[in-house]
Scaffold this motif. Structure first.
Motif, mmCIF file in Angstrom:
data_model
loop_
_atom_site.group_PDB
_atom_site.id
_atom_site.type_symbol
_atom_site.label_atom_id
_atom_site.label_comp_id
_atom_site.label_asym_id
_atom_site.label_seq_id
_atom_site.Cartn_x
_atom_site.Cartn_y
_atom_site.Cartn_z
ATOM 1 N N ILE A 193 39.128 21.564 69.592
ATOM 2 C CA ILE A 193 39.946 22.026 68.458
ATOM 3 C C ILE A 193 40.156 20.826 67.544
ATOM 4 N N CYS A 208 42.642 9.585 87.573
ATOM 5 C CA CYS A 208 43.279 8.425 88.211
ATOM 6 C C CYS A 208 43.290 8.659 89.721
ATOM 7 N N GLY A 236 43.512 22.457 75.985
ATOM 8 C CA GLY A 236 43.476 21.536 77.124
ATOM 9 C C GLY A 236 43.440 22.279 78.443
ATOM 10 N N ALA A 237 42.446 21.930 79.284
ATOM 11 C CA ALA A 237 42.352 22.521 80.630
ATOM 12 C C ALA A 237 42.533 21.422 81.663
ATOM 13 N N HIS A 266 45.827 19.341 83.853
ATOM 14 C CA HIS A 266 46.840 19.838 84.785
ATOM 15 C C HIS A 266 47.904 20.663 84.080
ATOM 16 N N ALA A 267 48.247 20.290 82.865
ATOM 17 C CA ALA A 267 49.243 21.062 82.102
ATOM 18 C C ALA A 267 48.633 22.358 81.586
ATOM 19 N N GLY A 283 46.521 15.774 76.805
ATOM 20 C CA GLY A 283 46.468 14.667 77.765
ATOM 21 C C GLY A 283 46.219 13.315 77.146
ATOM 22 N N THR A 308 47.760 4.097 79.463
ATOM 23 C CA THR A 308 47.811 4.070 80.915
ATOM 24 C C THR A 308 46.517 3.446 81.414
ATOM 25 N N GLY A 309 46.419 3.203 82.703
ATOM 26 C CA GLY A 309 45.227 2.511 83.186
ATOM 27 C C GLY A 309 44.851 2.983 84.570
ATOM 28 N N ALA A 347 35.243 23.987 73.786
ATOM 29 C CA ALA A 347 35.286 23.799 72.331
ATOM 30 C C ALA A 347 36.354 22.769 72.013
ATOM 31 N N LYS A 362 57.098 13.464 93.022
ATOM 32 C CA LYS A 362 55.989 14.308 92.520
ATOM 33 C C LYS A 362 55.734 15.445 93.512
ATOM 34 N N CYS A 376 53.857 2.466 86.957
ATOM 35 C CA CYS A 376 52.448 2.443 87.415
ATOM 36 C C CYS A 376 51.796 1.206 86.785
ATOM 37 N N GLN A 390 50.913 15.047 79.315
ATOM 38 C CA GLN A 390 50.846 13.680 78.791
ATOM 39 C C GLN A 390 51.121 13.663 77.293
ATOM 40 N N GLY A 450 51.284 11.624 84.776
ATOM 41 C CA GLY A 450 51.137 12.172 86.122
ATOM 42 C C GLY A 450 50.692 13.618 86.092
ATOM 43 N N THR A 472 38.719 23.479 76.286
ATOM 44 C CA THR A 472 38.546 22.125 76.823
ATOM 45 C C THR A 472 37.325 21.489 76.187
ATOM 46 N N ILE A 473 37.360 20.179 76.105
ATOM 47 C CA ILE A 473 36.241 19.448 75.484
ATOM 48 C C ILE A 473 35.026 19.475 76.409
#
Ligand SMILES: Cc1cc2nc3c(=O)[nH]c(=O)nc-3n(C[C@H](O)[C@H](O)[C@H](O)COP(=O)(O)OP(=O)(O)OC[C@H]3O[C@@H](n4cnc5c(N)ncnc54)[C@H](O)[C@@H]3O)c2cc1C
Length: 630
Positions: free
Chosen positions: A127, A49, A15-16, A18-19, A158, A201-202, A125, A58, A278, A371, A377, A38-39
């Motif tokens: 995973i 968002c 995952g690329a 925020h985390a 995420g 989430t939305g 790629a 935050k 939220c 997430q 967030g 990352t995909i």
């Protein structure tokens, strides 16, 4: 299908977002050979968002990430369109920075940061499989059948893991912003023995700037002067855009209530749990039925785009219904929707299955962040990514783990809440979550965390010497206000009378004037002749420390008590079912969470103070017994 050996790394980050970004940068900067997957390479650091970083609590997290040596603060400053300090009218504990950012520029900034980072490979790629090898390393298989062997893995998937989109009756597998989801890794994790659950989430629609009538809308300007997030940002930031405020009305409400049966949320199609703090517009209208109108902010998504974000208007109602209710809102009567609002459901884990290092209990070298851990967030994700990245690197290097406690930071509070109390809905940080918020202010994040970041090796020598210089100036200024005596004078009396505080007839120490709620540095300028030229941040620190001295001392002594309980460690192998006197609920909760200390045990919901007393006695007997055995 034949897989091939794709190579080895010390650490792999899945995952690329925020985390993942903070995790990968931290691991590589600490000297580990790292890969971040990352995909979609063009969605690195994507903000699916709100096009903003920071906000209440935050903003504290972003400052703390920066103080520890993370990247989010610098990135936000480099991409700021507008900056505001929220809650200025309230006490310093809740002052929080929020910056409107250029969303595309932010993604490009972070992608380039990853590409330039030594020891780090950014790879596109997906995973699809994760398993443990015979020699204890982790094997990650990609959709292209490459197998990477790594010593530690950080999962930061995420909202992509098992992602499913909902817009009215329309629903399909997808990640955010039309990017395909991670369709396979969830099954592999469950096969590994890591259960997942569904959260949702939305987000609101994006509408075309030229289709909005701004003429009668309230304008929201940025602060002058601005305050940057990063202690590395030495030049003031420029406000480049304004935002606008509008309101829903009775018509908006009626359209939504008339169509609530077509909402996948109220129609029961969405099983995932959403964030209470939220809420979607339909949620707000149902939950706050007495409210006549709801506020929305119209925010630019960037300088090179006409997309405008409708903050506060997220929805999963059918597209045609969205058009109807958006067109009832002042300024949006002719709005052209460029991207519809939607809800997304995804897989995440129960964070109580983790240690405060964000390593999975029982799965050495496997970490989770963002997430995926049940938070919501960008800032919450980045904070966890940083801690997971640091700990994976320390693990690989055989060094002591890095744990932030609740008294050190909101990052510590966030992680402790997740791994001790869990999250029944996407966890959003709020200042009310901390029992030490007066000492965990956004303005003193460097004092609390930069020495730790420096010890870890994430803070440069230049940055550290600037930090030490600031601390020296704060101490010097504190000493000056303590020693300076202001003689009575007409000028002083004029200030005191104008601020309706008692006049003086003899000399008074500057610090005693500063302590008065009616007075501050600005007001006292005319009579404070000897004031040196110092950065505003130094005066801010001294003023807060002087004015809240008593409260701060009280919180610091509470911290001492808390740390005493944190140092009362609990053996890993206790079966709480065997401890006589513990209530059944406490036995179950303690066996489920397996707290590391009495302090952590006392924060588990369902464990009462009486249970803690039983545990303390049990620990004493245990120590006594062991002492006798010796
Ligand atoms: C529609 C929507 C609405 C949101 N609304 C809010 C809100 O109102 N308030 C709020 O605070 N937050 C909201 N968020 C959440 C916010 O976007 C996330 O909290 C934040 O992006 C989480 O960061 P992350 O790093 O955990 O994951 P993400 O930013 O989602 O990044 C995940 C990364 O993992 C990669 N990935 C996933 N699976 C794999 C795999 N198998 N292999 C390789 N790479 C993989 C992806 O490509 C991506 O790079 C919303 C998100 C979405 C999508």
């Amino acid at each position: 299908m034949t897989t091939y050996n794709a190579g080895k790394y010390d650490i792999a980050v899945i995952g690329a977002g925020h985390a993942g970004i903070e995790a990968a940068l931290a691991a590589a900067r600490l000297g580990c050979k790292t890969a971040v997957f990352t995909i979609n390479m063009d969605a690195v650091g994507n903000c699916p968002c709100n096009p903003s970083i920071g906000g209440t609590a935050k903003g504290h997290l972003v400052r703390e990430i920066d103080a520890l040596g993370g990247e989010m603060g610098r990135a936000a400053d480099a991409c700021t369109l507008q900056s505001r300090m929220l809650n200025r009218g309230k006490g310093p504990a809740v002052h929080s920075l929020r910056a409107q950012i250029d969303r595309r520029r932010y993604s490009a900034y972070m992608k380039h940061k990853l590409e330039l980072q030594e020891n780090l490979d950014l790879r596109q790629a997906e995973i699809t499989d994760i398993e443990r090898s015979e020699n204890g390393t982790w094997l990650l298989t990609t959709r292209m059948l490459g197998v990477f062997e790594v010593k530690a893995v950080i999962i930061a998937t995420g909202t992509y893991l098992g992602g499913r989109i909902f817009v009215g009756e329309a629903s399909y597998e997808s990640g955010p912003d039309g990017i395909f989801p991670a369709a396979f890794l969830g099954d592999s994790l469950r096969k590994l023995g890591i259960p997942t659950r569904r959260f949702k989430t939305g987000t609101p629609a994006r509408v075309k700037r030229s289709s909005i009538d701004f003429s009668e809308l309230e304008v929201q300007e940025g602060d002058e002067p601005t305050t940057p997030f990063s202690y590395d940002t030495l030049e003031p930031l420029e406000n480049k855009v304004v935002c606008h405020v509008s309101w829903t009305n009775e018509n908006t409400k009626n359209i939504i209530l008339d169509n609530i049966h077509r909402s996948p949320l109220y129609g029961g199609k969405i099983e995932g749990v959403g964030p209470r703090y939220c809420p979607s517009l339909e949620d707000k209208i149902v939950r706050f039925a007495d409210k006549k109108r709801h506020q929305l902010f119209i925010e630019p998504c960037g300088e090179d785009t006409e997309e405008m974000y409708l903050q506060g208007m997220s929805s999963s109602l059918p597209e045609e219904v969205q058009l109807q209710f958006y067109h009832t809102i002042k300024g949006l009567e002719n709005a052209v929707v460029m991207r519809p609002a939607y809800a997304i459901e995804y897989d995440c884990i129960d964070p109580r299955s983790m240690l405060p290092t964000l390593e999975f209990k029982g799965f050495e070298g496997l970490y989770g962040a963002g997430q995926f851990n049940g938070s919501s967030g960008y800032e919450e994700a980045a904070a966890q990514g940083l801690v997971a990245g640091i700990n994976a690197a320390l693990k690989v290097q055989g060094k002591e783990p890095f744990v932030l406690d609740r008294a050190s930071s909101y990052i510590g509070t966030l992680i402790d809440d997740l791994v001790t109390k869990g999250a029944n809905e996407p966890y959003r940080m709020m200042t009310s979550r901390s029992e030490y918020r007066l000492i965990l202010r956004q303005d003193n994040a460097d004092e609390r965390l930069t020495p730790m970041g420096h010890r870890l090796g994430l803070i440069s020598e230049d940055r550290y010497s600037r930090y030490l210089e600031k601390q020296r100036m704060i101490a010097q200024e504190r000493e000056r206000v303590e020693k300076t005596v202001i003689a009575p004078s007409d000028a002083l009396s004029a200030i005191l009378v104008s601020r309706e505080t008692s006049d003086v007839t003899t000399g008074v120490h500057l610090i005693d004037l500063l302590k008065r709620p009616e007075l501050n540095y600005e007001v006292l300028t005319p009579i404070d002749q000897g004031r040196p030229e110092l950065p505003a941040a130094v005066f801010e620190q001294v003023e807060i420390a002087v004015k809240y001295d008593g409260y701060i001392k009280k919180q610091l002594s509470a911290v001492e008590n808390m740390r005493k309980l944190e140092n009362k460690l609990l053996p890993h192998d206790i079966d709480y079912k065997n401890i006589v006197g513990l209530r059944l609920e406490a036995q179950e909760k303690l066996n489920a969470v397996r707290p590391l200390s009495i302090g952590q045990a006392s924060r588990i919901s369902g464990v009462s103070p009486a249970d803690i007393n039983v545990l303390m006695i049990y620990l004493m007997k245990l120590r006594h017994g062991r002492a006798q055995d010796e």
